[in-house]
Design an enzyme around this catalytic site. Structure first.
Site, short mmCIF file in Angstrom:
data_model
loop_
_atom_site.label_atom_id
_atom_site.label_comp_id
_atom_site.label_asym_id
_atom_site.label_seq_id
_atom_site.Cartn_x
_atom_site.Cartn_y
_atom_site.Cartn_z
N SER A 1 0.84 -1.20 0.00
CA SER A 1 0.00 0.00 0.00
C SER A 1 0.87 1.24 0.00
O SER A 1 1.99 1.24 0.55
CB SER A 1 -0.85 -0.03 1.27
OG SER A 1 -1.46 1.21 1.50
N TYR B 1 -1.92 -0.63 10.93
CA TYR B 1 -2.18 -1.31 9.65
C TYR B 1 -1.02 -1.07 8.69
O TYR B 1 -0.45 -2.01 8.10
CB TYR B 1 -3.50 -0.82 9.04
CG TYR B 1 -3.60 -1.13 7.56
CD1 TYR B 1 -3.80 -2.43 7.11
CD2 TYR B 1 -3.44 -0.12 6.60
CE1 TYR B 1 -3.84 -2.72 5.75
CE2 TYR B 1 -3.49 -0.39 5.25
CZ TYR B 1 -3.69 -1.69 4.82
OH TYR B 1 -3.72 -1.97 3.48
N LYS C 1 2.07 -3.60 6.72
CA LYS C 1 2.47 -3.68 5.30
C LYS C 1 3.99 -3.50 5.18
O LYS C 1 4.66 -4.19 4.41
CB LYS C 1 1.74 -2.61 4.48
CG LYS C 1 0.25 -2.86 4.35
CD LYS C 1 -0.03 -4.09 3.50
CE LYS C 1 -1.48 -4.49 3.50
NZ LYS C 1 -1.74 -5.79 2.91
P1 NAD Z 1 -10.97 -6.97 1.46
O1 NAD Z 1 -11.17 -6.94 2.93
O2 NAD Z 1 -12.15 -6.75 0.59
O3 NAD Z 1 -10.29 -8.35 1.04
C1 NAD Z 1 -9.41 -9.03 1.89
C2 NAD Z 1 -9.88 -10.48 1.98
O4 NAD Z 1 -8.99 -11.20 2.82
C3 NAD Z 1 -11.29 -10.62 2.57
O5 NAD Z 1 -12.07 -11.41 1.70
C4 NAD Z 1 -11.05 -11.31 3.92
O6 NAD Z 1 -12.13 -12.16 4.25
C5 NAD Z 1 -9.76 -12.05 3.66
N1 NAD Z 1 -8.93 -12.31 4.84
C6 NAD Z 1 -8.48 -11.45 5.79
N2 NAD Z 1 -7.72 -12.08 6.68
C7 NAD Z 1 -7.66 -13.38 6.30
C8 NAD Z 1 -7.03 -14.53 6.82
N3 NAD Z 1 -6.29 -14.51 7.94
N4 NAD Z 1 -7.20 -15.70 6.17
C9 NAD Z 1 -7.94 -15.79 5.05
N5 NAD Z 1 -8.57 -14.74 4.52
C10 NAD Z 1 -8.43 -13.55 5.15
O7 NAD Z 1 -9.82 -5.92 1.12
P2 NAD Z 1 -9.31 -5.39 -0.30
O8 NAD Z 1 -9.67 -3.95 -0.38
O9 NAD Z 1 -9.70 -6.31 -1.37
O10 NAD Z 1 -7.74 -5.45 -0.05
C11 NAD Z 1 -6.97 -6.55 -0.46
C12 NAD Z 1 -5.52 -6.33 -0.03
O11 NAD Z 1 -5.06 -5.11 -0.58
C13 NAD Z 1 -5.36 -6.21 1.49
O12 NAD Z 1 -4.16 -6.85 1.85
C14 NAD Z 1 -5.25 -4.72 1.71
O13 NAD Z 1 -4.51 -4.43 2.86
C15 NAD Z 1 -4.54 -4.29 0.46
N6 NAD Z 1 -4.79 -2.88 0.10
C16 NAD Z 1 -6.08 -2.42 0.01
C17 NAD Z 1 -6.31 -1.10 -0.27
C18 NAD Z 1 -7.72 -0.54 -0.32
O14 NAD Z 1 -7.89 0.65 -0.16
N7 NAD Z 1 -8.73 -1.36 -0.56
C19 NAD Z 1 -5.23 -0.24 -0.51
C20 NAD Z 1 -3.93 -0.73 -0.43
C21 NAD Z 1 -3.72 -2.08 -0.11
C1 WQD Z 2 -9.50 9.76 0.78
C2 WQD Z 2 -9.72 11.25 0.96
C3 WQD Z 2 -10.06 11.91 3.24
C4 WQD Z 2 -13.86 9.79 3.77
C5 WQD Z 2 -6.93 4.80 3.03
C6 WQD Z 2 -5.89 4.11 3.88
C7 WQD Z 2 -4.76 3.64 3.00
C8 WQD Z 2 -5.28 2.78 1.84
C9 WQD Z 2 -6.42 3.43 1.12
C10 WQD Z 2 -5.13 0.45 2.39
C11 WQD Z 2 -8.99 11.84 2.17
C12 WQD Z 2 -11.30 12.16 2.42
C13 WQD Z 2 -12.69 10.30 3.23
C14 WQD Z 2 -14.91 10.69 4.12
C15 WQD Z 2 -13.54 12.51 3.34
N1 WQD Z 2 -5.79 1.53 2.29
N2 WQD Z 2 -12.55 11.65 3.02
N3 WQD Z 2 -14.71 12.02 3.88
O1 WQD Z 2 -7.15 7.86 3.75
O2 WQD Z 2 -6.25 8.17 1.38
O3 WQD Z 2 -6.34 5.92 2.38
O4 WQD Z 2 -7.42 3.88 2.05
O5 WQD Z 2 -3.94 0.28 2.27
O6 WQD Z 2 -3.90 2.92 3.84
O7 WQD Z 2 -5.41 5.05 4.85
O8 WQD Z 2 -8.44 6.99 1.72
O9 WQD Z 2 -10.79 6.97 1.02
O10 WQD Z 2 -10.26 7.15 3.48
O11 WQD Z 2 -9.77 9.08 2.00
O12 WQD Z 2 -13.45 13.74 3.16
O13 WQD Z 2 -15.97 10.30 4.63
O14 WQD Z 2 -11.11 11.47 1.22
O15 WQD Z 2 -9.86 12.91 4.20
O16 WQD Z 2 -8.58 13.14 1.80
P1 WQD Z 2 -7.00 7.34 2.38
P2 WQD Z 2 -9.88 7.47 2.08
#
Ligand code: NAD
Ligand code: WQD
Length: 338
Positions: free
Chosen positions: A124, A149, A153
């Protein structure tokens, strides 16, 4: 010869599984369903006419994971499984370490045991901490994570680097996602957060579907184009294709590689809200609130390395993602719980 996809019923995982199946890959999913629903498998079938093999297994359960490795002929792993709520991680940091770092350690152990060489890991942009400039390149310093969190990562990235040092035959792609939004064009799969969403796009779509009254915009006094926070919103379909590009890259045996997956373009909260309104002809009522703790003003990626080395770049823009997020939410107002 299977691709093992952990977390494959989750938001990004399900879109990637669809892309893998549509491109002829044999897919096995491991997910404990702690943040996803079995219904996702029916939706994947509706889109692809294929059903991936599914194991309801917790990745922190070494014995159960070993059984999966025994049954499947795994060539590559895409490791999405993990907990991802920033707020929850502040409350339960040990759980996040146990689940996210613990599951990754077990995966590496089993990769070694079963001679699986290739791994794609969901990292991330959060690993960059509080950036002092944008756009961020993969060579910019990591660390100073603002929440547990993000720290998981970063810890996993270090584990992977150590593993790659010690196992020269291993090929590992660390993908640092920026802000994933959007949904599959069919409207059959999409993001389905539990409870009130923390992230911007699901909050906006829940306002649009009248589940929530109005959007709170966290701060309009940042040094940005209109005072609201700027992020790099990437369509989940582009993210999915980034994983296929990473698998192709790993087949060239590059060792450990790191790529930002973003669009390279910053979009403010207000710009995103207006893009959503324009794309869908819907008004989103909003109230300006205080800044949210831990937020940075601007965060977006330099994506030139992924294009140069993997031939990958995002093809969808924010308007496409706004249309597709709304298509998903309006057809599934309660997510998968219809
Ligand atoms: P998500 O929660 O929709 O998907 C994650 C999946 O992993 C879920 O289906 C959950 O049930 C499963 N899971 C969690 N812990 C588990 C375990 N111990 N064993 C088996 N299954 C497990 O999340 P997502 O948005 O699809 O994110 C996927 C990956 O990408 C995550 O690692 C997340 O940290 C990373 N990521 C997400 C974002 C975002 O904003 N969505 C941004 C950057 C990185
Ligand atoms: C985006 C922008 C908020 C909600 C997060 C995690 C990051 C990654 C992605 C996993 C910001 C603004 C948001 C609301 C708002 N996840 N906002 N009102 O914070 O960039 O990233 O998700 O790895 O680790 O921190 O994403 O969608 O929460 O916010 O004004 O109700 O929207 O302040 O500027 P963020 P976000």
């Amino acid at each position: 010869m299977a691709i093992l996809v952990t977390g494959g019923t989750g938001y990004i995982g399900s879109h990637t599984v669809v892309d893998l199946l549509n491109n002829g890959y044999d897919v096995a999913i491991v997910d404990n369903l702690c943040n996803s629903k079995l219904e996702v498998l029916n939706r994947i079938y509706k889109i692809t006419s294929k059903t991936p093999r599914f194991y309801q297994v917790d990745c922190t359960n070494e014995e159960a994971m070993r059984e999966v490795f025994k049954k499947e002929k795994i060539t590559d792993i895409i490791h999405f499984a993990g907990l991802k709520s920033v707020g929850e991680s502040v409350k339960y940091p040990e759980l996040y370490q146990f689940n996210n770092v613990g599951s990754s350690k077990i995966l590496l152990k089993l990769m070694n045991e079963f001679d699986v060489k290739n791994l794609v890991f969901s990292s991330s942009a959060t690993v960059y901490g509080i950036p002092d400039h944008v756009p961020l390149t993969e060579d910019d310093p990591v660390g100073g994570c603002t929440n547990p969190y993000g720290q998981t990562k970063l810890d996993i990235e270090f584990l992977l680097k150590d593993y790659a040092e010690q196992h020269k035959e291993a090929n590992i792609a660390i993908l640092r996602y920026f802000n994933p939004i959007g949904a599959h064009k069919s409207g059959l799969i999409g993001e389905d957060p539990q409870g009130i969403p923390n992230n911007l796009m699901p909050y906006v779509t829940q306002v649009a579907v009248h589940k929530l009254n109005h959007l709170n915009i966290w701060g309009d006094d940042y040094p940005t184009i209109d005072g609201t926070g700027v992020r790099d919103y990437i369509h989940v379909l582009d993210l999915a294709s980034g994983h296929l590009a990473a698998l192709r890259k790993l087949s060239e045996k590059p060792g450990l590689v790191i790529y930002n997956l973003g669009t390279g373009k910053g979009t403010s909260v207000l710009e995103l809200v207006h893009a959503f309104e324009k794309a869908n002809n819907i008004t989103i009522p909003y109230v300006i609130g205080p800044r949210r703790d831990g937020d940075v003003a601007e965060n977006y990626a330099d994506v030139s390395k992924a294009e140069r080395e993997m031939g990958w770049k995002a093809i969808f823009n924010v308007e496409d993602a706004c249309r597709d997020s709304w298509n998903w939410q309006s057809h599934n107002p309660c997510g998968y719980d219809e």
